[in-house]
Design a protein around this motif. Structure first.
Motif, PDB file in Angstrom:
ATOM      1  N   GLY A  90       0.605  -1.387   0.049  1.00  0.00           N
ATOM      2  CA  GLY A  90      -0.016   0.148   0.210  1.00  0.00           C
ATOM      3  C   GLY A  90       0.821   1.325   0.141  1.00  0.00           C
ATOM      4  N   ASN A  91       2.159   1.108  -0.114  1.00  0.00           N
ATOM      5  CA  ASN A  91       3.042   2.534   0.055  1.00  0.00           C
ATOM      6  C   ASN A  91       3.961   2.223  -1.003  1.00  0.00           C
ATOM      7  N   ARG A  92       4.421   3.180  -1.609  1.00  0.00           N
ATOM      8  CA  ARG A  92       5.628   3.297  -2.558  1.00  0.00           C
ATOM      9  C   ARG A  92       7.108   3.512  -1.973  1.00  0.00           C
ATOM     10  N   TYR A  93       8.044   3.033  -2.649  1.00  0.00           N
ATOM     11  CA  TYR A  93       9.374   3.103  -2.132  1.00  0.00           C
ATOM     12  C   TYR A  93      10.343   2.997  -3.079  1.00  0.00           C
ATOM     13  N   GLY A  94      11.469   3.820  -3.047  1.00  0.00           N
ATOM     14  CA  GLY A  94      12.227   3.889  -4.149  1.00  0.00           C
ATOM     15  C   GLY A  94      13.645   4.368  -3.898  1.00  0.00           C
ATOM     16  N   THR A  95      14.642   3.883  -4.514  1.00  0.00           N
ATOM     17  CA  THR A  95      16.182   4.024  -4.099  1.00  0.00           C
ATOM     18  C   THR A  95      16.562   5.235  -4.991  1.00  0.00           C
ATOM     19  N   PRO A  96      17.149   6.348  -4.464  1.00  0.00           N
ATOM     20  CA  PRO A  96      17.569   7.653  -5.078  1.00  0.00           C
ATOM     21  C   PRO A  96      18.664   7.229  -5.717  1.00  0.00           C
ATOM     22  N   ARG A  97      18.981   7.266  -7.152  1.00  0.00           N
ATOM     23  CA  ARG A  97      19.879   6.887  -7.963  1.00  0.00           C
ATOM     24  C   ARG A  97      21.368   7.447  -7.805  1.00  0.00           C
ATOM     25  N   ALA A  98      21.240   8.933  -7.644  1.00  0.00           N
ATOM     26  CA  ALA A  98      22.324   9.651  -7.755  1.00  0.00           C
ATOM     27  C   ALA A  98      23.188   9.444  -6.903  1.00  0.00           C
ATOM     28  N   ALA A  99      22.859   9.350  -5.426  1.00  0.00           N
ATOM     29  CA  ALA A  99      23.641   8.883  -4.286  1.00  0.00           C
ATOM     30  C   ALA A  99      24.244   7.645  -4.323  1.00  0.00           C
ATOM     31  N   VAL A 100      23.546   6.410  -4.805  1.00  0.00           N
ATOM     32  CA  VAL A 100      24.111   5.098  -5.178  1.00  0.00           C
ATOM     33  C   VAL A 100      25.187   5.155  -5.962  1.00  0.00           C
ATOM     34  N   LEU A 101      25.073   5.796  -7.220  1.00  0.00           N
ATOM     35  CA  LEU A 101      26.125   5.935  -8.216  1.00  0.00           C
ATOM     36  C   LEU A 101      27.287   6.673  -7.796  1.00  0.00           C
ATOM     37  N   GLU A 102      27.259   7.800  -7.056  1.00  0.00           N
ATOM     38  CA  GLU A 102      28.294   8.571  -6.463  1.00  0.00           C
ATOM     39  C   GLU A 102      29.132   7.649  -5.694  1.00  0.00           C
TER      40      GLU A 102
END
Ligand SMILES: Nc1ncnc2c1ncn2[C@@H]1O[C@H](COP(=O)(O)OP(=O)(O)OP(=O)(O)O)[C@@H](O)[C@H]1O
Ligand SMILES: Nc1nc2c(ncn2[C@@H]2O[C@H](COP(=O)(O)O)[C@@H](O)[C@H]2O)c(=O)[nH]1
Length: 197
Positions: A90-102
């Motif tokens: 019932g909720n959305r979750y996501g991984t911020p891309r820029a920080a991971v790639l940095e």
């Protein structure tokens, strides 16, 4: 160390993947293991996800999650700012891309703690990622942990347990399974898999 590995203890690969994904059913103990591990090894960088879920008591914006509105999540997705994202119970979750790639660029060990759908997306986009499945010692123990945590009402627990059945069936898709009988053992094994110790 092999005590919590299910099946054959994996051979260490020649070149270690630098991105590790930890998945497993809700309540299995992912956050507990990661917190234990990072207490002694703060150099392991854990991605902070964005979520539309409301904060639990004690959860801090920017530390446990970036708590965002539905509209903000829509924008993150539309702008391609998420490495992966999923709807979970019932909720959305996501991984911020820029920080991971940095962090990967800087050569740091990077850990994502995400659900099965997200793990599958990472597998597609980053073939060298290492996917680790955290399994409960038994179904009864999983129910006990999720209920005992006391953070969700009964109907949400039901939704999470429904999702757990699907997640448990997907265990063979992962590179390694660790059974969370002992937080200390699993944390040590995860560090070894990440080549931190
Ligand atoms: N090895 C263990 N033995 C007994 N209890 C444990 C163990 N690991 C975690 N727990 C307990 O299980 C409950 C759920 O743990 P935790 O919140 O870390 O799960 P999670 O997998 O991160 O859940 P979610 O996916 O819902 O965020 C907590 O109350 C925690 O203290
Ligand atoms: N696909 C993603 N799943 C995520 C992310 N961040 C957390 N999660 C997973 O969601 C469930 C529920 O988390 P909770 O904090 O509400 O209990 C759990 O399996 C998390 O691992 C993410 O960025 N992407």
């Amino acid at each position: 160390m092999a005590a919590t590995f299910r099946g054959t203890t994996p051979e260490p690969p020649d070149v270690r993947p630098r991105l590790t994904v930890l998945s497993g059913p809700s309540g299995v103990g992912k956050s507990t293991v990661v917190a234990h591990m990072r207490k002694e090894h703060p150099e392991v960088w854990l991605s902070v996800s964005a979520t539309t879920r409301k904060p639990r008591p004690g959860e801090k914006h920017g530390v446990h999650y970036f708590f965002v509105t539905d509209e903000e999540m829509d924008k993150l997705i539309a702008n391609g700012e998420l490495l992966e994202w999923a709807e979970f119970a019932g909720n959305r979750y996501g991984t911020p891309r820029a920080a991971v790639l940095e962090r990967l660029e800087a050569g740091e060990p990077v850990l994502l703690e995400i659900d099965l759908q997200g793990a599958r997306q990472v597998r597609e986009s980053m073939a060298d990622a290492q996917l680790v499945f955290l399994a409960p010692p038994s179904w009864e123990e999983l129910v006990r942990r999720l209920t005992g945590r006391g953070t969700e009402p009964p109907e949400v627990i039901e939704r999470r347990l429904e999702a757990a059945k699907i997640e448990l069936a997907a265990e063979p898709e992962f590179d390694v399974t660790l059974v969370n009988t002992s937080v200390e053992d699993v944390a040590r094994e995860l560090l070894a898999l990440m080549d931190v110790v």
